[in-house]
Write an enzyme that holds these catalytic residues in place. Structure first.
Site, mmCIF file in Angstrom:
data_model
loop_
_atom_site.group_PDB
_atom_site.id
_atom_site.type_symbol
_atom_site.label_atom_id
_atom_site.label_comp_id
_atom_site.label_asym_id
_atom_site.label_seq_id
_atom_site.Cartn_x
_atom_site.Cartn_y
_atom_site.Cartn_z
ATOM 1 N N GLY A 98 8.168 -5.110 0.010
ATOM 2 C CA GLY A 98 8.744 -4.426 1.091
ATOM 3 C C GLY A 98 8.126 -2.883 1.253
ATOM 4 N N GLN A 99 6.990 -2.822 0.688
ATOM 5 C CA GLN A 99 6.107 -1.617 0.964
ATOM 6 C C GLN A 99 5.436 -1.742 2.581
ATOM 7 O OE1 GLN A 99 2.858 -0.541 -1.514
ATOM 8 N NE2 GLN A 99 2.681 1.524 -0.648
ATOM 9 N N HIS A 105 4.740 6.624 -2.333
ATOM 10 C CA HIS A 105 6.164 7.370 -2.009
ATOM 11 C C HIS A 105 7.184 7.030 -2.836
ATOM 12 C CE1 HIS A 105 5.608 4.043 0.917
ATOM 13 N NE2 HIS A 105 7.086 3.892 0.839
ATOM 14 N N HIS A 107 11.186 6.481 -2.935
ATOM 15 C CA HIS A 107 12.471 6.614 -2.249
ATOM 16 C C HIS A 107 13.326 7.301 -2.994
ATOM 17 C CE1 HIS A 107 11.432 3.730 1.073
ATOM 18 N NE2 HIS A 107 10.513 3.448 0.211
#
Ligand code: AMP
Ligand code: ZN
Length: 119
Positions: A98-99, A105, A107
């Site tokens: 899902g990147q 980063h 979440h």
């Protein structure tokens, strides 16, 4: 070069101020801002100012900054009052997981109940 700003990177542009974001915390090494498409009442992204494609690459190259991101995640949870109810820190790594933005980063998600395993 790893660590250098990348001209086509959305999150490098947020670091430089060329793309606006709702910034909630900043340190010498990190920037935290609200996700534009929140998946929970609290959904904040914590990014390093330097460009690395994912969390593992960042941790290998600059472990202190990887630690800074985790510390910031904890400060954000406290600021958002989600420490007691629980929250999730997620590093999607690779397109298959899902990147979509290839600047490391975290979440920080909280403020609602969560399922396990994640989808
Ligand atoms: P990932 O899919 O793990 O790479 O996470 C990228 C995240 O960036 C997604 O949750 C998007 O909603 C979020 N996002 C994309 N563009 C922006 C933006 N301009 N400002 C804030 N968040 C964004
Ligand atoms: Zn970048």
């Amino acid at each position: 070069m790893a660590g250098e700003p990348q001209p086509d990177c959305l999150f490098c542009k947020i670091v430089s101020g060329d793309v606006p974001a709702t910034i909630v915390r900043e340190t010498e090494t990190t920037v935290a801002f609200r996700d534009i498409n929140p998946q929970a009442p609290t959904h904040i992204l914590v990014i390093p100012r330097v460009h690395h494609r994912d969390a593992a690459t960042l941790a290998a190259a600059e472990p202190q900054i990887a630690a800074d991101i985790l510390r910031e995640a904890g400060h954000i949870a406290a600021d958002e009052k989600i420490t007691d109810t629980g929250y999730r820190v997620v590093f999607n790594t690779g397109a298959g997981a899902g990147q979509t933005v290839f600047h490391a980063h975290a979440h920080v998600l909280g403020g609602r109940g969560m399922q396990w395993p994640p989808g």
